[in-house]
Design a protein around this motif. Structure first.
Motif, PDB file in Angstrom:
ATOM      1  N   TYR A   1      23.583  31.607  44.734  1.00 49.72           N
ATOM      2  CA  TYR A   1      22.865  32.762  45.545  1.00 49.72           C
ATOM      3  C   TYR A   1      23.551  33.816  45.513  1.00 49.72           C
ATOM      4  O   TYR A   1      23.439  35.059  45.500  1.00 49.72           O
ATOM      5  N   ILE A   2      25.093  33.779  46.036  1.00 49.89           N
ATOM      6  CA  ILE A   2      25.845  34.844  45.956  1.00 49.89           C
ATOM      7  C   ILE A   2      25.864  35.616  44.632  1.00 49.89           C
ATOM      8  O   ILE A   2      26.103  36.858  44.905  1.00 49.89           O
ATOM      9  N   THR A   3      26.285  35.054  43.701  1.00 45.40           N
ATOM     10  CA  THR A   3      26.301  35.695  42.418  1.00 45.40           C
ATOM     11  C   THR A   3      24.895  36.620  42.131  1.00 45.40           C
ATOM     12  O   THR A   3      25.242  37.668  41.661  1.00 45.40           O
ATOM     13  N   ASN A   4      23.659  35.770  42.388  1.00 44.87           N
ATOM     14  CA  ASN A   4      22.331  36.739  42.242  1.00 44.87           C
ATOM     15  C   ASN A   4      22.567  37.994  43.277  1.00 44.87           C
ATOM     16  O   ASN A   4      21.909  38.986  42.727  1.00 44.87           O
ATOM     17  N   LEU A   5      22.854  37.590  44.278  1.00 44.61           N
ATOM     18  CA  LEU A   5      22.890  39.064  45.428  1.00 44.61           C
ATOM     19  C   LEU A   5      23.486  39.975  44.806  1.00 44.61           C
ATOM     20  O   LEU A   5      23.400  41.063  44.801  1.00 44.61           O
ATOM     21  N   VAL A   6      24.902  39.734  44.365  1.00 47.25           N
ATOM     22  CA  VAL A   6      25.890  40.543  43.750  1.00 47.25           C
ATOM     23  C   VAL A   6      25.218  41.385  42.705  1.00 47.25           C
ATOM     24  O   VAL A   6      25.583  42.497  42.422  1.00 47.25           O
ATOM     25  N   ASN A   7      24.648  40.424  41.712  1.00 49.13           N
ATOM     26  CA  ASN A   7      23.781  41.226  40.475  1.00 49.13           C
ATOM     27  C   ASN A   7      22.910  42.049  41.034  1.00 49.13           C
ATOM     28  O   ASN A   7      22.623  43.355  40.282  1.00 49.13           O
ATOM     29  N   VAL A   8      22.218  41.788  41.907  1.00 46.39           N
ATOM     30  CA  VAL A   8      21.033  42.766  42.651  1.00 46.39           C
ATOM     31  C   VAL A   8      21.789  43.820  43.164  1.00 46.39           C
ATOM     32  O   VAL A   8      21.372  45.302  42.584  1.00 46.39           O
ATOM     33  N   PHE A   9      22.720  43.863  43.681  1.00 47.76           N
ATOM     34  CA  PHE A   9      23.706  45.005  44.409  1.00 47.76           C
ATOM     35  C   PHE A   9      24.245  45.909  43.358  1.00 47.76           C
ATOM     36  O   PHE A   9      24.116  46.901  43.651  1.00 47.76           O
ATOM     37  N   ARG A  10      24.667  45.350  42.368  1.00 45.09           N
ATOM     38  CA  ARG A  10      25.370  46.052  41.242  1.00 45.09           C
ATOM     39  C   ARG A  10      24.230  47.071  40.600  1.00 45.09           C
ATOM     40  O   ARG A  10      24.472  47.780  40.110  1.00 45.09           O
ATOM     41  N   ALA A  11      22.865  46.416  40.533  1.00 38.97           N
ATOM     42  CA  ALA A  11      21.941  47.214  39.850  1.00 38.97           C
ATOM     43  C   ALA A  11      21.430  48.237  40.453  1.00 38.97           C
ATOM     44  O   ALA A  11      20.470  49.168  40.110  1.00 38.97           O
ATOM     45  N   ILE A  12      21.638  48.460  41.895  1.00 41.18           N
ATOM     46  CA  ILE A  12      21.380  49.624  42.597  1.00 41.18           C
ATOM     47  C   ILE A  12      21.753  50.963  42.104  1.00 41.18           C
ATOM     48  O   ILE A  12      23.025  51.005  42.153  1.00 41.18           O
ATOM     49  N   PRO A  13      20.968  51.943  41.404  1.00 38.54           N
ATOM     50  CA  PRO A  13      21.439  53.068  41.197  1.00 38.54           C
ATOM     51  C   PRO A  13      21.974  53.941  42.292  1.00 38.54           C
ATOM     52  O   PRO A  13      21.313  54.871  42.805  1.00 38.54           O
ATOM     53  N   LEU A  14      23.160  53.672  42.941  1.00 46.16           N
ATOM     54  CA  LEU A  14      23.567  54.224  43.953  1.00 46.16           C
ATOM     55  C   LEU A  14      24.519  55.478  43.923  1.00 46.16           C
ATOM     56  O   LEU A  14      25.475  55.498  42.850  1.00 46.16           O
ATOM     57  N   VAL A  15      24.345  56.472  44.375  1.00 44.74           N
ATOM     58  CA  VAL A  15      25.201  57.574  44.228  1.00 44.74           C
ATOM     59  C   VAL A  15      26.690  57.314  44.558  1.00 44.74           C
ATOM     60  O   VAL A  15      26.892  56.630  45.538  1.00 44.74           O
TER      61      VAL A  15
END
Length: 94
Positions: A58-72
């Motif tokens: 679950y934590i790994t999947n959350l981290v993958n989602v947050f890393r995919a955010i195109p954040l400035v």
């Protein structure tokens, strides 16, 4: 990815976060409350976030989602997430 609603400059995108996020323009701020671990079932897909078989997955999947955010570079992410109790009643410290 399918757009189910659009009213310039806003739109609602439906799909897997990992499929939709890379197509977004860079964003300044994200405010989210992701599905909690083993709390609810939102659909029929067994791969939906929150239905993982282990807390680590679950934590790994959350981290993958947050890393995919195109954040400035100056952007921020605000996350509201709840803890969960284990089989013996202990908090999992999510």
């Amino acid at each position: 990815m399918s757009i189910s609603f659009s009213c310039e400059p806003f739109s609602i995108l439906r799909g897997s976060a990992l499929d939709v996020l890379p197509n977004l323009q860079p964003v300044d701020c994200v405010i989210t409350s992701p599905p909690y671990y083993n709390q609810r079932t939102y659909g029929v897909n067994p791969n939906e976030l929150g239905r993982e078989s282990s807390l680590g997955e679950y934590i790994t999947n959350l981290v993958n989602v947050f890393r995919a955010i195109p954040l400035v570079p100056w952007g921020s992410v605000w996350v509201n997430i709840g803890d969960k109790r284990g089989k013996r009643g202990e908090l999992l410290r999510i």
